[in-house]
Design an enzyme around this catalytic site. Sequence first.
Site, PDB file in Angstrom:
ATOM      1  N   ASN A   9       0.870  -1.177   0.000  1.00 28.32           N
ATOM      2  CA  ASN A   9       0.000   0.000   0.000  1.00 28.32           C
ATOM      3  C   ASN A   9       0.908   1.229   0.000  1.00 28.32           C
ATOM      4  OD1 ASN A   9      -1.809   2.045   0.463  1.00 28.32           O
ATOM      5  ND2 ASN A   9      -2.507   1.290   2.468  1.00 28.32           N
ATOM      6  N   LYS A  11       0.089   4.187  -0.203  1.00 29.33           N
ATOM      7  CA  LYS A  11      -0.603   5.357   0.377  1.00 29.33           C
ATOM      8  C   LYS A  11      -0.387   6.573  -0.532  1.00 29.33           C
ATOM      9  CE  LYS A  11      -0.415   3.115   4.808  1.00 29.33           C
ATOM     10  NZ  LYS A  11      -0.371   3.197   6.263  1.00 29.33           N
ATOM     11  N   HIS A  98      -9.691   0.618   5.039  1.00 32.60           N
ATOM     12  CA  HIS A  98      -8.436   0.950   5.731  1.00 32.60           C
ATOM     13  C   HIS A  98      -8.739   1.914   6.872  1.00 32.60           C
ATOM     14  CE1 HIS A  98      -4.387   2.293   6.548  1.00 32.60           C
ATOM     15  NE2 HIS A  98      -3.948   1.251   5.859  1.00 32.60           N
ATOM     16  N   GLU A 100      -7.208   4.416   7.902  1.00 37.23           N
ATOM     17  CA  GLU A 100      -7.027   5.843   7.571  1.00 37.23           C
ATOM     18  C   GLU A 100      -8.269   6.393   6.876  1.00 37.23           C
ATOM     19  OE1 GLU A 100      -3.275   5.336   5.519  1.00 37.23           O
ATOM     20  OE2 GLU A 100      -2.353   4.781   7.426  1.00 37.23           O
ATOM     21  N   GLU A 170      -5.251  -5.180  10.464  1.00 41.79           N
ATOM     22  CA  GLU A 170      -4.266  -4.118  10.691  1.00 41.79           C
ATOM     23  C   GLU A 170      -4.574  -3.409  12.010  1.00 41.79           C
ATOM     24  OE1 GLU A 170      -2.363  -2.780   6.717  1.00 41.79           O
ATOM     25  OE2 GLU A 170      -4.063  -1.492   7.145  1.00 41.79           O
ATOM     26  N   GLY A 176       2.417   2.288  10.892  1.00 43.90           N
ATOM     27  CA  GLY A 176       3.344   3.402  10.753  1.00 43.90           C
ATOM     28  C   GLY A 176       4.009   3.814  12.053  1.00 43.90           C
ATOM     29  N   SER A 216       3.522  -2.056  10.397  1.00 39.16           N
ATOM     30  CA  SER A 216       4.975  -2.085  10.650  1.00 39.16           C
ATOM     31  C   SER A 216       5.628  -3.428  10.318  1.00 39.16           C
ATOM     32  CB  SER A 216       5.290  -1.667  12.092  1.00 39.16           C
ATOM     33  OG  SER A 216       4.865  -0.322  12.308  1.00 39.16           O
ATOM     34  N   GLY A 237       2.869  -1.106   4.289  1.00 40.27           N
ATOM     35  CA  GLY A 237       2.893   0.332   4.002  1.00 40.27           C
ATOM     36  C   GLY A 237       4.305   0.788   3.705  1.00 40.27           C
ATOM     37  N   GLY A 238       4.966   1.386   4.700  1.00 41.26           N
ATOM     38  CA  GLY A 238       6.289   1.991   4.520  1.00 41.26           C
ATOM     39  C   GLY A 238       7.291   1.121   3.777  1.00 41.26           C
TER      40      GLY A 238
HETATM   41  P1  13P Z   1       2.980   0.399   7.725  1.00 40.15           P
HETATM   42  O1  13P Z   1       3.524  -0.893   7.130  1.00 40.15           O
HETATM   43  O2  13P Z   1       3.692   1.615   7.210  1.00 40.15           O
HETATM   44  O3  13P Z   1       2.866   0.335   9.198  1.00 40.15           O
HETATM   45  O4  13P Z   1       1.481   0.553   7.151  1.00 40.15           O
HETATM   46  C1  13P Z   1       0.618  -0.515   7.246  1.00 40.15           C
HETATM   47  C2  13P Z   1      -0.606  -0.190   6.455  1.00 40.15           C
HETATM   48  O5  13P Z   1      -1.389   0.663   6.846  1.00 40.15           O
HETATM   49  C3  13P Z   1      -0.822  -0.905   5.188  1.00 40.15           C
HETATM   50  O6  13P Z   1      -2.090  -0.672   4.690  1.00 40.15           O
END
Ligand code: 13P
Length: 255
Positions: A9, A11, A98, A100, A170, A176, A216, A237-238
């Site tokens: 992802n 983002k 998600h 967010e 998640e 994050g 993470s 994510g990251g």
């Molecule tokens: P991180 O891997 O950056 O923690 O993000 C997870 C995420 O929200 C994937 O959708």
Amino acid sequence: MRKKIVAGNWKMNLSFEEGQQLTSELVNMYRDEAIKDVVVVLNPPFPHLYPVQRLVGDMAGIFVGAQNCSDKEGGAFTGEVSAKILASFGVSYVILGHSERREYFKEDQTLLATKVNQALAHGLTPIFCCGESLEIRESGTHEEKVMEQLTASLFHLTPEEFSKVVIAYEPIWAIGTGKTASAEQAQEMHAALRGHLASKYGQAIAAQTSILYGGSANPGNAKELFGKPDVDGGLIGGASLKSRDFIEIVKSFEI
Ligand code: 13P
């Protein structure tokens, strides 16, 4: 056998050039390192979808997904993108629910149920996210909370429809933050989720539903997480923004 899936992802990150470079690197590594039996899904921001799709080409095992879609079929909804449009561009997956989007865009469970319907109606595979806040985890009601998220937005589906859905657990406190759920915490929730799915759709469908972990995840902890029996991959994510890290995560299954 249920699918092993690692979805990135992105983002709201990466310019056109950065997205192209990352995708080229990933496609080359996936091919050169002969990765098999893991489905990779790249979920970039909307404008990247088509050029990323072109770069992926007919590379077996890599798919393109969106990070959202509209709950509407089409029409005068400025700024929205429908599942129908996404499907016409060769998009195969869509992340829905998600945390967010639930938090910043106030997407509620009823809206998410409609988005899931739209995705399925146009042949997209929803990657449906669920997860609890730190406050809820500390209150001890995390399992109830997550089960309720599934019940409210997915349990109206027929067994046939539901069998096309991928789940991503998640925990919000792990997204994050660098604070991963332990492999044991992930396994405990994934097993509870699978049990919940079995109570509604039966053992066979529950056993073939892929349940991904997100929050993470990185090359250092993916092996342990993916080594758990009910963890079928990750939503990253990251670490999905760095080709080497992402590919190392993809290679973290014991096959
Ligand atoms: P991180 O891997 O950056 O923690 O993000 C997870 C995420 O929200 C994937 O959708």
